[in-house]
Design an enzyme around this catalytic site. Structure first.
Site, PDB file in Angstrom:
ATOM      1  N   HIS A   1      33.201 -30.861  25.293  1.00 33.57           N
ATOM      2  CA  HIS A   1      31.884 -30.259  25.053  1.00 33.57           C
ATOM      3  C   HIS A   1      31.077 -30.373  26.352  1.00 33.57           C
ATOM      4  CE1 HIS A   1      27.755 -30.138  23.392  1.00 33.57           C
ATOM      5  NE2 HIS A   1      28.261 -29.654  22.274  1.00 33.57           N
TER       6      HIS A   1
ATOM      7  N   ASP B   1      33.939 -39.479  23.098  1.00 34.92           N
ATOM      8  CA  ASP B   1      32.909 -38.656  22.475  1.00 34.92           C
ATOM      9  C   ASP B   1      33.325 -38.479  21.016  1.00 34.92           C
ATOM     10  OD1 ASP B   1      31.482 -36.568  21.409  1.00 34.92           O
ATOM     11  OD2 ASP B   1      31.735 -35.220  23.123  1.00 34.92           O
TER      12      ASP B   1
ATOM     13  N   GLN C   1      32.309 -35.357  16.701  1.00 34.34           N
ATOM     14  CA  GLN C   1      32.980 -34.709  15.574  1.00 34.34           C
ATOM     15  C   GLN C   1      33.746 -35.721  14.732  1.00 34.34           C
ATOM     16  OE1 GLN C   1      32.670 -31.598  14.574  1.00 34.34           O
ATOM     17  NE2 GLN C   1      31.350 -31.115  16.297  1.00 34.34           N
TER      18      GLN C   1
ATOM     19  N   LYS D   1      25.482 -34.872  12.634  1.00 34.38           N
ATOM     20  CA  LYS D   1      26.746 -34.257  12.209  1.00 34.38           C
ATOM     21  C   LYS D   1      27.433 -35.113  11.143  1.00 34.38           C
ATOM     22  CE  LYS D   1      27.314 -31.872  16.552  1.00 34.38           C
ATOM     23  NZ  LYS D   1      28.068 -31.660  17.784  1.00 34.38           N
TER      24      LYS D   1
ATOM     25  N   CYS E   1      29.572 -24.472  23.167  1.00 30.74           N
ATOM     26  CA  CYS E   1      29.311 -25.459  24.220  1.00 30.74           C
ATOM     27  C   CYS E   1      30.608 -25.974  24.825  1.00 30.74           C
ATOM     28  CB  CYS E   1      28.476 -26.633  23.716  1.00 30.74           C
ATOM     29  SG  CYS E   1      26.838 -26.164  23.212  1.00 30.74           S
TER      30      CYS E   1
HETATM   31  C1  LIG Z   1      27.808 -31.791  18.973  1.00 34.00           C
HETATM   32  C2  LIG Z   1      28.666 -32.393  20.002  1.00 34.00           C
HETATM   33  C3  LIG Z   1      28.140 -33.033  21.128  1.00 34.00           C
HETATM   34  C4  LIG Z   1      26.659 -33.092  21.392  1.00 34.00           C
HETATM   35  O1  LIG Z   1      25.985 -33.740  20.347  1.00 34.00           O
HETATM   36  P1  LIG Z   1      24.385 -33.712  20.301  1.00 34.00           P
HETATM   37  O2  LIG Z   1      24.091 -34.196  18.926  1.00 34.00           O
HETATM   38  O3  LIG Z   1      23.972 -32.287  20.535  1.00 34.00           O
HETATM   39  O4  LIG Z   1      23.907 -34.621  21.380  1.00 34.00           O
HETATM   40  C5  LIG Z   1      29.005 -33.592  22.034  1.00 34.00           C
HETATM   41  N1  LIG Z   1      30.329 -33.548  21.843  1.00 34.00           N
HETATM   42  C6  LIG Z   1      30.891 -32.957  20.772  1.00 34.00           C
HETATM   43  C7  LIG Z   1      32.376 -32.971  20.610  1.00 34.00           C
HETATM   44  C8  LIG Z   1      30.075 -32.354  19.815  1.00 34.00           C
HETATM   45  O5  LIG Z   1      30.630 -31.765  18.758  1.00 34.00           O
END
Ligand SMILES: *Cc1c(COP(=O)(O)O)cnc(C)c1O
Length: 418
Positions: free
Chosen positions: A135, A212, A215, A238, A376
């Site tokens: 992302h 990260d 998800q 999320k 993104c």
């Molecule tokens: C949504 C997302 C982000 C960014 O998250 P924010 O809540 O916008 O800071 C980063 N990495 C992944 C894989 C995402 O799905």
């Protein structure tokens, strides 16, 4: 199709009572363009159950006060609720102590915190390794850090199924690799990375690993001690929680050695004009009044998810993905983008001859909310040679019937544009 949980005895889990769970989410009762809402944009943000909405409302209506400072009753109540949420996060990701849980605005801020604080030890010639499926939030902070420090950004490629090429990843690791940053689960493809193995490979060359988890946390049980990562970042929104609140988990020894991120209230012990000293963990990294209501709401979200059970959620979503993947396989002109063997509940695709935005607009007229665009993750789009995809992403409250509605909408799009 294999799924995230095919190693778990999911067959023995009782099925989710989705009809009953849907009652917990007030927004699912609304209509869009006169049609019942079919919400399939969960990878962008998930909907919130009453318990989360109520937790925030209750805080503002009954004990709104600033935390960590006041001796008065309400300040103590607010502090207790906020800090209890930190304990829930610790339990949820199985961290060894609450000092390792830092509240941030979300995944993006968590990653930027690491880039700006931990990143200060990087020098010219050092290397940062990321992957092609990241992302933008897990690319751009490292590009900025490379500009500041003279470090080099290396990128491990993905294959045409959207899976990380582990051999290439291993080859890109070396004595200059200081930091590895990669997603646990891709938001554009659904691919789940074999993080435990990758962390182990990175540790063998002495690199520190950030995952990260934006998800992954909503779809699979996460155990940071078992994975053995050094940093783990995620967002509340999320995960059925509020926006504006997120988490950075970090190993205590690393946090101790990191300089503060932002300066201000709460992160200090003593302030003198000759110099200041820092508060204990985790407060050293939490400058200023935080998102108190958001933290309390996140705690309620974790209670909710814990009550339903992540293993049962994952089993339900795997079943939805299997169903949707089968329908996608039969749909004329549909190309799936992201067919990893180990995959979370995301169906990303294109339809021959129809722009994803047109598909999104027609689906919207049917009450179906999907995401269209680059998600993104422009490098992922570049890899597959497409400007954009349509992405349907599933959550615990989605049903087979909703997937049927999605495909009815796609048929309509094909009739209009195809
Ligand atoms: C949504 C997302 C982000 C960014 O998250 P924010 O809540 O916008 O800071 C980063 N990495 C992944 C894989 C995402 O799905």
């Amino acid at each position: 199709m294999l799924t995230a949980l095919n190693t778990s005895p999911t067959a023995r889990l009782p099925a989710l009572d989705v009809a009953r769970l849907r009652q917990d989410f007030p927004i699912l009762q609304r209509a869009v363009h006169g049609q019942p809402l079919v919400y399939l944009d969960n990878a962008a943000t998930s909907q919130k159950p009453w318990s989360v909405i109520e937790a925030e409302r209750h805080y503002y209506a009954h004990y709104n006060a600033n935390i960590h400072r006041g001796v008065h009753q309400m300040s103590q109540e607010a502090t207790e609720a906020y800090e209890a949420a930190r304990d829930r996060v610790r339990d949820f990701i199985h961290a060894s102590s609450r000092e390792e849980i830092i509240f941030t605005r979300g995944t993006t801020e968590s990653i930027n915190l690491v880039a700006s604080s931990f990143g200060q030890r990087l020098q010219a010639g050092d290397e940062i390794l990321i992957t092609e499926m990241e992302h933008h939030s897990n690319i751009v902070p490292w590009q900025l850090l490379c500009q500041r420090s003279g470090a080099l950004l290396r990128v491990a490629p993905i294959d045409d199924a959207g899976q990380l090429c582990v051999e290439q990843f291993a080859k890109l690791l070396g004595p200059r690799t200081r930091l590895v940053a990669l997603s646990h689960m891709s938001n554009a493809l659904g691919s789940i990375n074999p993080v435990k193995k990758l962390v182990n490979l990175a540790h063998q060359v002495g690199a520190v690993v950030l995952l990260d988890g934006a998800q992954a946390v909503a779809h699979l049980p996460v155990n940071v001690m078992d994975i053995d990562c050094d940093f783990y970042a995620f967002s509340g929104h999320k995960l059925y929680g509020p926006t504006g609140i997120g988490v950075l988990y970090a190993r205590r020894a690393i946090l101790d050695s990191m300089p503060p991120y932002q300066g201000g209230g709460d992160m200090i012990r003593e302030v003198r004009f000759a110099g200041s000293s820092w508060n204990d963990l985790p407060y050293k990294f939490e400058a200023g009044t935080p998102n108190i209501a958001g933290g309390i709401g996140l705690g309620a979200a974790l209670d909710y998810v814990g009550g339903v059970g992540l293993a049962a959620i994952a089993a339900h979503e795997s079943e939805l993905l299997r169903y949707a993947t089968a329908l996608a396989g039969e749909f004329p002109g549909l190309t799936q983008i992201g067919t990893a063997a180990d995959k979370g509940a995301i169906l990303s695709f294109t339809l021959a001859g129809i722009h994803p935005h047109d598909i999104g607009t027609i689906l919207d007229s049917c009450g179906v909310a999907v995401r269209t665009g680059h998600h993104c993750a422009m490098p992922v789009m570049e890899h597959f040679g497409v400007p954009a995809t349509v992405r349907a992403s599933f959550a615990l409250y989605n049903t087979r019937h909703e997937i049927d509605t999605l495909f009815q909408g796609l048929t309509k799009a094909r009739e209009m544009f195809g």
